[in-house]
Write a protein that holds these residues in place. Structure first.
Motif, short mmCIF file in Angstrom:
data_model
loop_
_atom_site.label_atom_id
_atom_site.label_comp_id
_atom_site.label_asym_id
_atom_site.label_seq_id
_atom_site.Cartn_x
_atom_site.Cartn_y
_atom_site.Cartn_z
N THR A 116 0.84 -1.19 0.00
CA THR A 116 0.00 0.00 0.00
C THR A 116 0.87 1.25 0.00
N TYR A 117 0.28 2.34 -0.39
CA TYR A 117 1.00 3.60 -0.38
C TYR A 117 1.53 3.91 1.02
N THR A 118 0.71 3.64 2.04
CA THR A 118 1.13 3.89 3.42
C THR A 118 2.38 3.09 3.75
N SER A 119 2.42 1.81 3.34
CA SER A 119 3.59 0.98 3.65
C SER A 119 4.83 1.48 2.91
N LYS A 120 4.64 2.01 1.70
CA LYS A 120 5.78 2.54 0.94
C LYS A 120 6.33 3.80 1.62
N VAL A 121 5.44 4.68 2.06
CA VAL A 121 5.91 5.89 2.75
C VAL A 121 6.66 5.49 4.01
N THR A 122 6.14 4.50 4.72
CA THR A 122 6.79 4.04 5.96
C THR A 122 8.18 3.49 5.68
N SER A 123 8.31 2.67 4.65
CA SER A 123 9.59 2.01 4.41
C SER A 123 10.56 2.78 3.52
N LEU A 124 10.06 3.66 2.66
CA LEU A 124 10.94 4.30 1.68
C LEU A 124 11.18 5.79 1.92
N SER A 125 10.48 6.41 2.84
CA SER A 125 10.68 7.83 3.11
C SER A 125 11.76 8.04 4.16
N PRO A 126 12.57 9.07 3.98
CA PRO A 126 13.52 9.40 5.05
C PRO A 126 12.73 9.68 6.34
N GLY A 127 13.08 8.99 7.39
CA GLY A 127 12.38 9.18 8.66
C GLY A 127 11.15 8.32 8.82
N GLY A 128 10.73 7.61 7.76
CA GLY A 128 9.57 6.73 7.84
C GLY A 128 8.32 7.45 8.29
N THR A 129 7.51 6.79 9.07
CA THR A 129 6.29 7.40 9.59
C THR A 129 6.23 7.22 11.10
N MET A 130 5.40 8.05 11.70
CA MET A 130 5.08 7.97 13.13
C MET A 130 3.57 8.01 13.21
N GLU A 131 3.03 8.09 14.40
CA GLU A 131 1.58 8.23 14.56
C GLU A 131 1.29 9.55 15.25
N ASP A 132 0.19 10.17 14.82
CA ASP A 132 -0.26 11.38 15.54
C ASP A 132 -1.02 10.95 16.78
N ASN A 133 -1.57 11.91 17.50
CA ASN A 133 -2.25 11.58 18.76
C ASN A 133 -3.56 10.80 18.54
N LEU A 134 -4.01 10.67 17.30
CA LEU A 134 -5.21 9.87 17.01
C LEU A 134 -4.86 8.51 16.41
N GLY A 135 -3.56 8.22 16.30
CA GLY A 135 -3.12 6.95 15.75
C GLY A 135 -2.98 6.92 14.24
N ASN A 136 -3.09 8.08 13.60
CA ASN A 136 -2.94 8.16 12.14
C ASN A 136 -1.47 8.25 11.78
N PRO A 137 -1.07 7.60 10.67
CA PRO A 137 0.33 7.72 10.27
C PRO A 137 0.64 9.13 9.76
N ILE A 138 1.78 9.64 10.19
CA ILE A 138 2.27 10.93 9.69
C ILE A 138 3.72 10.75 9.28
N ASP A 139 4.14 11.54 8.32
CA ASP A 139 5.53 11.44 7.86
C ASP A 139 6.44 12.28 8.76
N ALA A 140 7.70 12.30 8.43
CA ALA A 140 8.69 13.00 9.27
C ALA A 140 8.42 14.50 9.36
N LYS A 141 7.65 15.04 8.44
CA LYS A 141 7.31 16.46 8.48
C LYS A 141 5.98 16.72 9.17
N GLY A 142 5.36 15.67 9.72
CA GLY A 142 4.10 15.81 10.43
C GLY A 142 2.87 15.83 9.54
N MET A 143 3.03 15.44 8.29
CA MET A 143 1.91 15.43 7.34
C MET A 143 1.24 14.05 7.36
N LEU A 144 -0.09 14.04 7.32
CA LEU A 144 -0.83 12.78 7.28
C LEU A 144 -0.47 11.98 6.03
N VAL A 145 -0.43 10.67 6.19
CA VAL A 145 -0.20 9.76 5.07
C VAL A 145 -1.52 9.10 4.77
#
Length: 184
Positions: A116-145
């Motif tokens: 999925t696009y989400t898995s690609k952002v997690t594995s291929l983006s510098p910094g991967g992804t994290m979760e916001d306070n609602l459990g949504n994936p966000i990238d290293a710049k804090g943008m929703l994925v």
């Protein structure tokens, strides 16, 4: 017998060191399936002498747009390129073809890049992804994925024929040929 349908071959293969040979192999697969592959490097203008790099780029743009306009379908390599996203030029060509009503057959050959696009952002983006306070994936710049379960950004993935990203160029060429054989 009817003339074969023209199919524009979009993708980052033009950046390969063996780009012309690679394009020739793709065109051979098209021919074996009864379609005519138009490869972007087929249109390289012969008049580059004396042109600035920007002028060369604009000439290539116009030549490739002309090839898309001559096509009845597009086969696009949607593999991640230089990060989690599809090659920018390929994305543009897919959008342009879609706007013209030309069907697009997308493929990703490498199984480990088909998630999925989400898995690609997690594995291929510098910094991967994290979760916001609602459990949504966000990238290293804090943008929703986005989380639509699609192989690429929703606007790109939804524009692909039948919403299916195929597993090889050959499969995409066969799908295009089948599409045309059904009277399209």
């Amino acid at each position: 017998m009817e003339n074969p349908k023209n199919v524009y071959l979009a993708g980052p293969g033009v950046f390969r060191q063996d780009a012309n040979e690679y394009g020739g192999r793709l065109q051979q697969i098209c021919s074996e399936n009864g379609i005519n592959g138009l490869y972007p490097l087929d249109s390289d203008p012969p008049f580059f002498d004396g042109m600035t790099p920007e002028e060369q780029g604009r000439a290539i743009f116009h030549a490739n747009i002309a090839l898309i306009r001559q096509s009845q379908a597009v086969i696009a390599d949607l593999s991640p390129f230089r990060g989690p996203n599809v090659d920018d030029g390929t994305a543009y060509e897919v959008g342009f073809a879609s706007a013209l009503g030309i069907p697009v057959f997308g493929y990703i050959e490498s199984a480990d890049l088909r998630g999925t696009y989400t898995s690609k952002v997690t594995s291929l983006s510098p910094g991967g992804t994290m979760e916001d306070n609602l459990g949504n994936p966000i990238d290293a710049k804090g943008m929703l994925v986005e989380q639509f379960g699609m192989t690429a950004n929703l606007m790109l993935a939804a524009s692909i024929w039948e919403g299916r990203v195929l597993t090889s160029f050959t499969e995409a060429a066969q799908a295009a040929a089948s599409y045309f054989s059904k009277g399209a």
